[in-house]
Design a protein around this motif. Structure first.
Motif, PDB file in Angstrom:
ATOM      1  N   ASP A  97       0.875  -1.174   0.000  1.00  0.00           N
ATOM      2  CA  ASP A  97       0.000   0.000   0.000  1.00  0.00           C
ATOM      3  C   ASP A  97       0.914   1.226   0.000  1.00  0.00           C
ATOM      4  N   LEU A  98       1.182   1.762  -1.179  1.00  0.00           N
ATOM      5  CA  LEU A  98       2.137   2.855  -1.319  1.00  0.00           C
ATOM      6  C   LEU A  98       1.726   4.066  -0.499  1.00  0.00           C
ATOM      7  N   GLU A  99       0.456   4.423  -0.539  1.00  0.00           N
ATOM      8  CA  GLU A  99       0.003   5.599   0.190  1.00  0.00           C
ATOM      9  C   GLU A  99       0.228   5.444   1.681  1.00  0.00           C
ATOM     10  N   ALA A 100      -0.123   4.272   2.229  1.00  0.00           N
ATOM     11  CA  ALA A 100       0.042   4.035   3.657  1.00  0.00           C
ATOM     12  C   ALA A 100       1.521   4.019   4.044  1.00  0.00           C
ATOM     13  N   ALA A 101       2.360   3.442   3.188  1.00  0.00           N
ATOM     14  CA  ALA A 101       3.791   3.371   3.487  1.00  0.00           C
ATOM     15  C   ALA A 101       4.420   4.756   3.501  1.00  0.00           C
ATOM     16  N   ILE A 102       4.085   5.568   2.511  1.00  0.00           N
ATOM     17  CA  ILE A 102       4.641   6.923   2.433  1.00  0.00           C
ATOM     18  C   ILE A 102       4.158   7.772   3.602  1.00  0.00           C
ATOM     19  N   LYS A 103       2.898   7.637   3.961  1.00  0.00           N
ATOM     20  CA  LYS A 103       2.360   8.374   5.104  1.00  0.00           C
ATOM     21  C   LYS A 103       3.090   7.988   6.383  1.00  0.00           C
ATOM     22  N   ALA A 104       3.338   6.689   6.559  1.00  0.00           N
ATOM     23  CA  ALA A 104       4.031   6.231   7.765  1.00  0.00           C
ATOM     24  C   ALA A 104       5.455   6.759   7.828  1.00  0.00           C
TER      25      ALA A 104
END
Length: 224
Positions: free
Chosen positions: A214-221
């Protein structure tokens, strides 16, 4: 303030297919003359820590770690092509690295229990070397304590870039999490290794992801 994202390697970025561990065992027997009879837990530990434990468990008292590591690096170098043949990238890794690599507010490096030469061989085998400033990393020969690797990486980054960073550690073990917390770093964990998500949460990880797909979740984290 930019973020210094410190990546663990094994089971966070990639799995090496046992290439390094086989070289480790071969190097130990070559250098010490003692048959291998132990199977240490490698996950989340530094090579210096593992080396001391292995020597002690085999009754070896007259071998310097430097001598062992020199031969170990030679043996890994001879078979480094096998990392990509027998191992694999963890899910989503290439996309996350590429996205972060385009951001001017992020510097990516490696904080890993591997000795620096082997760390570079592993990421190079998968075409990832250009994603990291390996000069400012923390490596398994820096210290036997994982938290010290994070501190050394921060010190190197500050010295090279002349600025302070917000430290972010990403790894798959409890040792990665505790090393981050000991340095007031954001502790991001991925449950892609042997440690269950519940244990990573209990250790105090700020975010635990099942993987990096999940690219969005990874970048947010990693940047939030």
């Amino acid at each position: 303030m930019r973020r210094l994202v410190m990546w663990d390697i094994d089971y966070t970025l990639l799995r090496g297919g046992g290439v390094a561990s086989r070289a480790w065992k071969a190097a130990f027997t070559e250098v010490t003359g003692v048959p291998w009879r132990d199977e240490p837990i490698f996950g989340g530990r530094t090579d210096l820590d593992i080396c001391g434990g292995v020597f002690a468990s085999h009754g070896v008292t007259d071998c310097a770690p430097e001598t062992f590591f020199a031969r170990y690096v030679e043996l890994v170098g001879a078979v480094r092509h096998k990392f990509a043949e027998q191992g694999a990238l963890m899910p989503g890794v290439r996309e996350v690295l590429s996205h972060l690599g385009d951001r001017p507010d992020v510097v990516q490096t490696l904080v890993t229990g591997n000795v620096p030469e082997v760390a570079v061989m592993k990421v190079t085998a998968f075409g990832l070397a250009g994603s990291f400033d390996v000069e400012v990393g923390g490596y398994g020969t820096d210290d036997s304590v994982r938290a010290t690797l994070v501190r050394r990486s921060l010190e190197r980054a500050r010295a090279k870039y002349g600025e302070l960073f917000r430290p972010v550690v990403i790894g798959d073990t409890v040792n990665d999490v505790t090393a981050a917390l000991a340095n007031d770093a954001a502790a991001i964990a991925v449950a892609t290794g042997a440690t269950p998500a519940e244990e990573l949460i209990a250790a105090g990880a700020h975010v635990v992801l099942p993987d990096l797909t999940d690219l969005e979740a990874a970048i947010k984290a990693l940047t939030g």
